[in-house]
Design a protein around this motif. Structure first.
Motif, PDB file in Angstrom:
ATOM      1  N   SER A  87      -2.969  -0.826  -8.961  1.00  0.00           N
ATOM      2  CA  SER A  87      -1.574  -1.266  -8.859  1.00  0.00           C
ATOM      3  C   SER A  87      -1.389  -2.671  -9.399  1.00  0.00           C
ATOM      4  O   SER A  87      -2.263  -3.523  -9.270  1.00  0.00           O
ATOM      5  CB  SER A  87      -1.116  -1.248  -7.398  1.00  0.00           C
ATOM      6  OG  SER A  87      -1.263   0.044  -6.871  1.00  0.00           O
TER       7      SER A  87
ATOM      8  N   VAL B 182       1.340  -5.748  -9.058  1.00  0.00           N
ATOM      9  CA  VAL B 182       2.447  -6.209  -8.236  1.00  0.00           C
ATOM     10  C   VAL B 182       3.035  -7.455  -8.899  1.00  0.00           C
ATOM     11  O   VAL B 182       2.362  -8.476  -9.020  1.00  0.00           O
ATOM     12  CB  VAL B 182       1.964  -6.524  -6.799  1.00  0.00           C
ATOM     13  CG1 VAL B 182       3.091  -7.100  -5.959  1.00  0.00           C
ATOM     14  CG2 VAL B 182       1.408  -5.266  -6.147  1.00  0.00           C
TER      15      VAL B 182
ATOM     16  N   ARG C  69      -0.559  -8.229   0.952  1.00  0.00           N
ATOM     17  CA  ARG C  69       0.109  -7.218   1.794  1.00  0.00           C
ATOM     18  C   ARG C  69      -0.084  -5.825   1.215  1.00  0.00           C
ATOM     19  O   ARG C  69      -0.409  -4.887   1.920  1.00  0.00           O
ATOM     20  CB  ARG C  69       1.598  -7.539   1.928  1.00  0.00           C
ATOM     21  CG  ARG C  69       2.365  -6.448   2.679  1.00  0.00           C
ATOM     22  CD  ARG C  69       3.793  -6.860   2.983  1.00  0.00           C
ATOM     23  NE  ARG C  69       4.433  -7.378   1.800  1.00  0.00           N
ATOM     24  CZ  ARG C  69       5.481  -8.223   1.817  1.00  0.00           C
ATOM     25  NH1 ARG C  69       5.991  -8.604   2.962  1.00  0.00           N
ATOM     26  NH2 ARG C  69       6.007  -8.649   0.705  1.00  0.00           N
ATOM     27  N   TYR C  70       0.143  -5.716  -0.090  1.00  0.00           N
ATOM     28  CA  TYR C  70       0.015  -4.397  -0.735  1.00  0.00           C
ATOM     29  C   TYR C  70      -1.422  -3.876  -0.589  1.00  0.00           C
ATOM     30  O   TYR C  70      -1.646  -2.716  -0.230  1.00  0.00           O
ATOM     31  CB  TYR C  70       0.423  -4.508  -2.205  1.00  0.00           C
ATOM     32  CG  TYR C  70       0.487  -3.185  -2.919  1.00  0.00           C
ATOM     33  CD1 TYR C  70       1.699  -2.528  -3.104  1.00  0.00           C
ATOM     34  CD2 TYR C  70      -0.674  -2.577  -3.389  1.00  0.00           C
ATOM     35  CE1 TYR C  70       1.752  -1.291  -3.746  1.00  0.00           C
ATOM     36  CE2 TYR C  70      -0.622  -1.346  -4.025  1.00  0.00           C
ATOM     37  CZ  TYR C  70       0.579  -0.715  -4.209  1.00  0.00           C
ATOM     38  OH  TYR C  70       0.625   0.505  -4.831  1.00  0.00           O
TER      39      TYR C  70
ATOM     40  N   ARG D   2      -2.269  -2.819   2.928  1.00  0.00           N
ATOM     41  CA  ARG D   2      -1.663  -1.529   3.270  1.00  0.00           C
ATOM     42  C   ARG D   2      -2.509  -0.376   2.708  1.00  0.00           C
ATOM     43  O   ARG D   2      -2.732   0.622   3.395  1.00  0.00           O
ATOM     44  CB  ARG D   2      -0.244  -1.503   2.693  1.00  0.00           C
ATOM     45  CG  ARG D   2       0.666  -0.494   3.315  1.00  0.00           C
ATOM     46  CD  ARG D   2       2.103  -0.705   2.838  1.00  0.00           C
ATOM     47  NE  ARG D   2       2.860  -1.586   3.696  1.00  0.00           N
ATOM     48  CZ  ARG D   2       3.803  -2.441   3.249  1.00  0.00           C
ATOM     49  NH1 ARG D   2       4.068  -2.535   1.951  1.00  0.00           N
ATOM     50  NH2 ARG D   2       4.458  -3.193   4.102  1.00  0.00           N
ATOM     51  N   LEU D   3      -2.992  -0.525   1.487  1.00  0.00           N
ATOM     52  CA  LEU D   3      -3.852   0.523   0.906  1.00  0.00           C
ATOM     53  C   LEU D   3      -5.118   0.697   1.738  1.00  0.00           C
ATOM     54  O   LEU D   3      -5.624   1.807   1.902  1.00  0.00           O
ATOM     55  CB  LEU D   3      -4.254   0.164  -0.529  1.00  0.00           C
ATOM     56  CG  LEU D   3      -3.214   0.289  -1.632  1.00  0.00           C
ATOM     57  CD1 LEU D   3      -3.841  -0.130  -2.967  1.00  0.00           C
ATOM     58  CD2 LEU D   3      -2.660   1.706  -1.742  1.00  0.00           C
TER      59      LEU D   3
ATOM     60  N   THR E 233       7.607  -5.557  -6.327  1.00  0.00           N
ATOM     61  CA  THR E 233       7.830  -4.966  -7.638  1.00  0.00           C
ATOM     62  C   THR E 233       6.524  -4.355  -8.078  1.00  0.00           C
ATOM     63  O   THR E 233       5.536  -5.067  -8.230  1.00  0.00           O
ATOM     64  CB  THR E 233       8.233  -6.046  -8.660  1.00  0.00           C
ATOM     65  OG1 THR E 233       9.240  -6.862  -8.079  1.00  0.00           O
ATOM     66  CG2 THR E 233       8.739  -5.411  -9.931  1.00  0.00           C
TER      67      THR E 233
ATOM     68  N   THR F  53       3.580  -0.654 -12.478  1.00  0.00           N
ATOM     69  CA  THR F  53       2.525   0.266 -12.882  1.00  0.00           C
ATOM     70  C   THR F  53       3.014   1.185 -13.996  1.00  0.00           C
ATOM     71  O   THR F  53       2.897   2.407 -13.927  1.00  0.00           O
ATOM     72  CB  THR F  53       2.050   1.065 -11.654  1.00  0.00           C
ATOM     73  OG1 THR F  53       2.025   0.184 -10.548  1.00  0.00           O
ATOM     74  CG2 THR F  53       0.667   1.611 -11.853  1.00  0.00           C
TER      75      THR F  53
ATOM     76  N   TYR G 211       4.696   4.975  -7.528  1.00  0.00           N
ATOM     77  CA  TYR G 211       3.907   3.952  -6.831  1.00  0.00           C
ATOM     78  C   TYR G 211       4.777   3.245  -5.794  1.00  0.00           C
ATOM     79  O   TYR G 211       4.355   2.987  -4.662  1.00  0.00           O
ATOM     80  CB  TYR G 211       3.358   2.923  -7.828  1.00  0.00           C
ATOM     81  CG  TYR G 211       1.967   3.242  -8.327  1.00  0.00           C
ATOM     82  CD1 TYR G 211       1.772   4.192  -9.317  1.00  0.00           C
ATOM     83  CD2 TYR G 211       0.852   2.602  -7.793  1.00  0.00           C
ATOM     84  CE1 TYR G 211       0.497   4.496  -9.769  1.00  0.00           C
ATOM     85  CE2 TYR G 211      -0.424   2.898  -8.247  1.00  0.00           C
ATOM     86  CZ  TYR G 211      -0.607   3.837  -9.230  1.00  0.00           C
ATOM     87  OH  TYR G 211      -1.871   4.128  -9.665  1.00  0.00           O
TER      88      TYR G 211
END
Lengths: 351, 399
Positions: free
Chosen positions: A152, A154, A166-167, A170-171, B156, B159, B166
């Protein structure tokens, strides 16, 4: 309780290649020297990653059209794995989460220029196209290092620190990734100078390796305790974040703060908001932005890395909290709280 | 863990703005293809794309200067406001909760970036408002600002062409785990010269129309738009008497880690398995696949091969809404997800238009040209991206 842990990190910064170079620069506290840069788009003094030629670093294969952002990320990941030894476990569900502002501006600008100036507008270099996309660096990291988990990108500008953490957390918490290389990259170029006028720009690539686990059972540098982002009037937004992330924690447990902005105005916002919420007495304050320049999306994660570097040199840090803040001109603000658990090298020694 | 409901939909697209017009467009098999006007196509042999032509930003953007926002951000603000209205949520209620705005994009503010590059090439001054439009995060930030949201997870996900899915996945996890009370998620992109030029150079732009799975397919049409979905905990949605379009059942993410542009069949199949397992669904329970279905030779053959690997020789009907919308990049899987939610709710399958003869190498029933009525319980939404980033989301009829 199972938490999200940072078990290793590395960075390519104006201080040089690798963790030790950045740690040394942070501890010495002397700003990296700006160098003159010039390309087809702009001329400016900037703090760039020294001695970083893509082909020299990565060889010729697959690099002829590669953007600098991707190359920096690939090299940082390689450096992290080589440096961390057993602290990094890679399997089929290992992922990559990379922060950016808008990808490789230079590659995008060159592609557009070629279309506008060549004999036919379509006589562009097709191999350049994937490198012009924002997900190039994360995808290239996966290709070079065989990482088939979630991949990913971001985009969060100077708030990429809290956003990426944070992302990635979470994963990990949902079990979608077994481990994540989480970080951010910002290349320097004349194109970026056009987009970010004023101030000395910096260049950096920084990666953390994150996994879930119990701090006692897995060698870890820190645990991610809390994080938050808000939008609004910057000082209020950041103070709101800090109040939220520190609720339930004792302020005197806070050992260190990383203020990550390079811009004097944004830096002042961070100083005021942390002063308001944490008071004036926190022992350690690191300001990597003042040392390496405005590294955009990389600045927030560099703040985390700077705290880890400073903590490793100070036994008083162990077991205590560290806070990295960030603010962007767009009105977003964020804060990350870490509990410093000590270095994996020491833990391995004790085990 | 919360179950997750889709309760509001907002759309800006070349076949219609607003969920009613979009639904009507899907049902009628409308085409958004028309000559491109947003950038100069002089020197290219063909100039067809799926451009949004009926969009008035001033109608939707009132809390900030329109001039500060790029085209994708404008689309997003409009789609988000429509989605909130469609969900029957009031803005004061949203402000008091903990929310998320998570949007996917391929190019972000790249259309502004290429205008800046053009100013430099031509030696003209760069207008002051353009650099502000470039950072991709300006898209969800504009949405949050317009809605007056402060305590908000703004993300945001950049990807590339799978960004919409996503973003949906991230929002699903945030709701399921209780991190946020509501999420506005989806994707957006504006037409840009770079994408058109790049695909054109790769020989992957169809000169006339987008015809996925067809023997005569010649590639994508570039498109633009925004799709935003409101997600909230199913239990809360039921309690407030909300209309529930669909439930998000789960999703999967993986990366081919092999090639910068060519998709990998085994890895795409693996991603579908990840999503099916996450949703607790077996392949025989899936009634419809909304494919990535770009209309390029490579994508359609590889994707359909992966579908047959997972679903066997007689897979569920597999459609491509890109035949109508073109490839809207970061908006693509969001608009496709909205089509899935509408299909479940309204009981029909949107067609794959421009279809003459199915490529035997694809070997699927693409519901050619005319929508069909269907009772749909589980629908799968595929997305693939350059860089090998795959994302598959599963939707179910609310029970």
């Amino acid at each position: 309780m199972t938490g999200v842990l940072i078990t290793a990190w590395s960075a390519l910064t104006p201080f040089g290649h690798g963790r030790a170079a950045f740690a040394d620069g942070v501890l010495r506290g002397v700003p990296a020297k700006p160098v003159s840069t010039k390309d087809d788009w702009a001329e400016a003094d900037a703090r760039v990653v020294p001695d970083f030629d893509i082909v020299e670093q990565l060889g010729r294969k697959g690099t002829s059209s590669m953007d600098r952002t991707s190359a920096l990320a690939i090299a940082t990941l390689r450096e992290l794995v080589a440096d961390a030894g057993g602290a990094v476990e890679i399997d089929a569900r290992t992922g990559v989460v990379l922060g950016t502002t808008s990808g490789s501006n230079r590659t995008q600008f060159e592609f557009t220029r070629d279309s506008l100036t060549r004999r036919k507008p379509y006589l562009v270099n097709p191999a350049q196209m994937p490198f012009a996309l924002m997900n190039s660096a994360a995808a290239q990291c996966a290709m070079w290092h065989g990482l088939t988990g979630p991949n990913s990108t971001v985009a969060a500008g100077r708030n990429a620190g809290p956003s990426v953490l944070r992302y990635a957390s979470r994963l990990l918490r949902t079990g979608r990734a077994s481990g994540v290389f989480a970080g951010a990259v910002e290349e320097h170029s004349g194109a970026r100078e056009l987009l970010e006028p004023g101030g000395v720009l910096g260049e950096a690539s920084v990666l953390l390796f994150m996994q879930t686990g119990e701090p006692g059972n897995r060698p870890a540098l820190a645990e991610v305790v809390a994080l938050d982002t808000r939008l609004g009037e910057p000082r209020r937004a950041l103070a709101g974040c800090l109040e939220h992330v520190l609720s339930g924690l004792a302020v005197d447990e806070v050992w260190g703060i990383a203020s990550t902005a390079a811009d004097p105005e944004l830096s002042e916002v961070e100083r005021e908001a942390t002063g308001e919420v944490l008071g004036p007495r926190v022992e350690t304050v690191v300001r990597p932005g003042l040392l390496v320049g405005d590294t955009g999306a990389a600045s927030g994660v560099l703040g985390v890395a700077a705290l880890l570097a400073a903590a490793e040199a100070d036994t008083a840090a162990r077991g205590r909290l560290a806070v990295a803040t960030s603010v962007d001109r767009d009105g977003t603000a964020g804060a990350v709280v870490l509990r410093l658990t000590g270095s994996p090298h020491e833990l391995r020694g004790e085990g | 863990m919360n179950r997750v409901a889709v309760t509001g939909l907002g759309v800006v697209s070349s076949i219609g703005t607003g969920i009613d017009r979009y639904t009507a467009g899907l049902r009628a098999g409308r085409s958004g293809a028309r000559p491109i006007s947003v950038f100069d196509t002089d020197g290219f042999a063909n100039d067809i794309g799926c451009e949004v032509t009926d969009f008035d930003p001033a109608r939707w953007i009132t809390a900030q200067p329109v001039e500060d926002l790029g085209r994708a951000a404008r689309f997003s603000v409009a789609a988000a406001r429509m989605a909130v209205d469609d969900a029957g949520l009031d803005q004061d209620g949203l402000r008091s909760g903990r929310g998320m705005v998570c949007l996917g994009t391929t190019d972000g503010g790249g259309d502004a970036g290429e205008r800046i590059a053009e100013h430099v090439v031509r030696g003209t001054g760069i207008p002051a408002h353009l650099p502000r439009r470039v950072p991709a995060a300006s898209i969800p930030v504009a949405v949050a600002r317009e809605l007056g949201l402060s305590d908000v997870d703004i993300s945001t996900v950049a990807t590339a062409c799978a960004a919409g899915n996503y973003a949906l996945g991230n929002a699903y996890d945030a709701i399921a785990s209780g991190d946020v009370d509501f999420a506005l998620c989806g994707g957006a992109d504006a037409m840009c010269r770079m994408t058109f030029t790049g695909f054109y150079r790769l020989g992957a732009v169809d000169p006339e129309r987008c015809r996925p799975f067809d023997v005569g397919r010649q590639g994508i049409l570039t498109g633009e738009g925004a799709g935003v979905l409101v997600l909230e905990p199913l239990e809360k949605a039921v309690a407030r008497g909300a209309r529930i379009y669909a439930e998000v059942l789960g999703y999967g993410l993986n990366c081919d880690a092999r090639h910068p542009v060519a998709p990998d069949q085994d890895s795409v199949a693996a991603c579908m398995w990840l999503a099916l397992d996450d949703a607790g669904v077996t392949p025989d329970q899936v009634d419809l696949i909304s494919a990535h279905g770009t209309g390029t030779k490579a994508n359609d053959t590889t994707e359909c091969g992966a579908i047959r690997d997972v679903f066997g020789a007689a897979p569920p009907r597999t459609v491509s809404v890109k035949s109508m919308l073109g490839h809207t990049m970061g908006a693509a899987s969001a608009l496709s997800a909205i089509a899935c939610a509408v299909a479940i709710r309204e009981g029909f399958i949107p067609p794959t238009i421009n279809h003459t003869e199915t490529d035997p190498a694809c070997g699927i029933d693409c519901v050619p040209n005319v929508a069909v009525e269907a009772d749909l319980r589980v629908v799968q939404n595929n997305a693939l991206a350059f860089g090998g980033d795959n994302a598959v989301v599963l939707f179910g009829r609310p029970t």
